[in-house]
Design a protein around this motif. Structure first.
Motif, mmCIF file in Angstrom:
data_model
loop_
_atom_site.group_PDB
_atom_site.id
_atom_site.type_symbol
_atom_site.label_atom_id
_atom_site.label_comp_id
_atom_site.label_asym_id
_atom_site.label_seq_id
_atom_site.Cartn_x
_atom_site.Cartn_y
_atom_site.Cartn_z
ATOM 1 N N ARG A 54 -12.212 0.146 13.038
ATOM 2 C CA ARG A 54 -12.066 -0.956 12.085
ATOM 3 C C ARG A 54 -10.660 -0.863 11.511
ATOM 4 O O ARG A 54 -10.299 0.113 10.878
ATOM 5 N N ARG A 55 -9.862 -1.882 11.767
ATOM 6 C CA ARG A 55 -8.483 -1.896 11.276
ATOM 7 C C ARG A 55 -8.027 -3.331 11.112
ATOM 8 O O ARG A 55 -8.661 -4.256 11.605
ATOM 9 N N ALA A 56 -6.905 -3.475 10.435
ATOM 10 C CA ALA A 56 -6.363 -4.811 10.205
ATOM 11 C C ALA A 56 -5.809 -5.373 11.510
ATOM 12 O O ALA A 56 -5.161 -4.676 12.282
ATOM 13 N N ASP A 57 -6.086 -6.661 11.746
ATOM 14 C CA ASP A 57 -5.529 -7.322 12.933
ATOM 15 C C ASP A 57 -4.148 -7.895 12.590
ATOM 16 O O ASP A 57 -3.630 -7.669 11.493
ATOM 17 N N LYS A 58 -3.569 -8.640 13.501
ATOM 18 C CA LYS A 58 -2.210 -9.158 13.296
ATOM 19 C C LYS A 58 -2.128 -10.114 12.112
ATOM 20 O O LYS A 58 -1.055 -10.311 11.543
ATOM 21 N N ASN A 62 -9.401 -7.291 8.213
ATOM 22 C CA ASN A 62 -10.082 -6.097 8.715
ATOM 23 C C ASN A 62 -11.124 -6.525 9.725
ATOM 24 O O ASN A 62 -11.896 -7.440 9.478
ATOM 25 N N ARG A 63 -11.134 -5.844 10.871
ATOM 26 C CA ARG A 63 -12.092 -6.188 11.914
ATOM 27 C C ARG A 63 -12.242 -5.014 12.858
ATOM 28 O O ARG A 63 -11.398 -4.149 12.944
ATOM 29 N N TYR A 64 -13.365 -5.026 13.590
ATOM 30 C CA TYR A 64 -13.557 -4.025 14.633
ATOM 31 C C TYR A 64 -12.715 -4.391 15.841
ATOM 32 O O TYR A 64 -12.669 -5.550 16.251
ATOM 33 N N GLN A 65 -12.045 -3.388 16.401
ATOM 34 C CA GLN A 65 -11.196 -3.580 17.576
ATOM 35 C C GLN A 65 -11.380 -2.383 18.496
ATOM 36 O O GLN A 65 -11.600 -1.265 18.042
ATOM 37 N N GLY A 77 -2.316 7.275 13.371
ATOM 38 C CA GLY A 77 -3.162 6.386 12.577
ATOM 39 C C GLY A 77 -2.999 6.649 11.093
ATOM 40 O O GLY A 77 -2.952 5.710 10.288
ATOM 41 N N LEU A 78 -2.884 7.916 10.720
ATOM 42 C CA LEU A 78 -2.701 8.272 9.316
ATOM 43 C C LEU A 78 -1.345 7.781 8.812
ATOM 44 O O LEU A 78 -1.257 7.179 7.747
ATOM 45 N N ILE A 79 -0.306 8.004 9.577
ATOM 46 C CA ILE A 79 1.029 7.554 9.173
ATOM 47 C C ILE A 79 1.041 6.033 9.036
ATOM 48 O O ILE A 79 1.529 5.494 8.036
ATOM 49 N N ASN A 80 0.487 5.332 10.006
ATOM 50 C CA ASN A 80 0.423 3.867 9.930
ATOM 51 C C ASN A 80 -0.401 3.416 8.730
ATOM 52 O O ASN A 80 -0.067 2.434 8.065
ATOM 53 N N GLY A 81 -1.488 4.133 8.462
ATOM 54 C CA GLY A 81 -2.329 3.807 7.309
ATOM 55 C C GLY A 81 -1.594 3.997 5.999
ATOM 56 O O GLY A 81 -1.670 3.150 5.103
ATOM 57 N N ILE A 82 -0.873 5.105 5.880
ATOM 58 C CA ILE A 82 -0.088 5.356 4.665
ATOM 59 C C ILE A 82 0.939 4.248 4.483
ATOM 60 O O ILE A 82 1.091 3.687 3.401
ATOM 61 N N ASN A 106 -11.593 3.543 1.301
ATOM 62 C CA ASN A 106 -12.476 4.274 2.216
ATOM 63 C C ASN A 106 -11.869 4.438 3.602
ATOM 64 O O ASN A 106 -11.974 5.492 4.216
ATOM 65 N N ARG A 107 -11.221 3.384 4.067
ATOM 66 C CA ARG A 107 -10.631 3.437 5.412
ATOM 67 C C ARG A 107 -9.513 4.472 5.477
ATOM 68 O O ARG A 107 -9.444 5.265 6.406
ATOM 69 N N LEU A 108 -8.631 4.490 4.469
ATOM 70 C CA LEU A 108 -7.536 5.459 4.470
ATOM 71 C C LEU A 108 -8.067 6.876 4.279
ATOM 72 O O LEU A 108 -7.586 7.810 4.925
#
Length: 151
Positions: A54-58, A62-65, A77-82, A106-108
């Motif tokens: 589950r992450r942000a799309d373009k 937020n959606r499942y991908q 993923g952590l760096i991109n999330g931060i 929660n996602r981060l």
């Protein structure tokens, strides 16, 4: 009607490529609306096996991908999330408080947990805030510096 595993997983992939789905409950409902019996536990296992995240799309929704091969490692993923979700990082003694964009706590926190950072004892997440408990003040300071460098 009950689907075989392969057919059910193909249906999941088809739904996710055609529609924005942002929760397991919604995915279960869509499969049931298509006339098939399915449980949340089964869908949860399918999501893991299919490497669905589950992450942000373009468009920022937020959606499942489906994760493609060779995509983000846990660290990436952590760096991109931060970089994409954090608005503020504050350290207090051996704890770190992180303010996130609305709905990203929660996602981060899950990305932090998946990163298995040695300084982290545990995370507690809310809608837009995460508290990280570290082993010591030194660990908290080192983690704060690392997280801040990723902003």
């Amino acid at each position: 009607m009950i689907l075989k595993k392969r057919d059910r997983q193909n249906l999941i992939l088809n739904i996710l490529t055609q529609e924005v789905v942002d929760s397991q409950e919604e995915l279960v409902r869509k499969i049931q609306e298509a006339g098939y019996e399915v449980t949340q536990a089964t869908i949860s296992r399918d999501i893991k096996e299919l490497r669905i995240v589950r992450r942000a799309d373009k468009d920022g929704r937020n959606r499942y991908q489906v994760m493609r091969e060779g995509t983000d490692t846990a660290a990436d993923g952590l760096i991109n999330g931060i970089q994409g979700m954090v608005s503020e990082i504050t350290r207090v003694a051996f704890m770190i408080s992180i303010r996130t964009t609305p709905g990203s706590g929660n996602r981060l926190a899950a990305l932090i947990d998946a990163g298995q950072l040695p300084e982290v004892v545990s995370t507690i997440a809310g809608h837009d805030t995460i508290h990280i408990l570290c082993h010591s003040e030194t660990d908290a300071q080192e983690l704060e510096e690392r997280l801040t460098s990723w902003l």
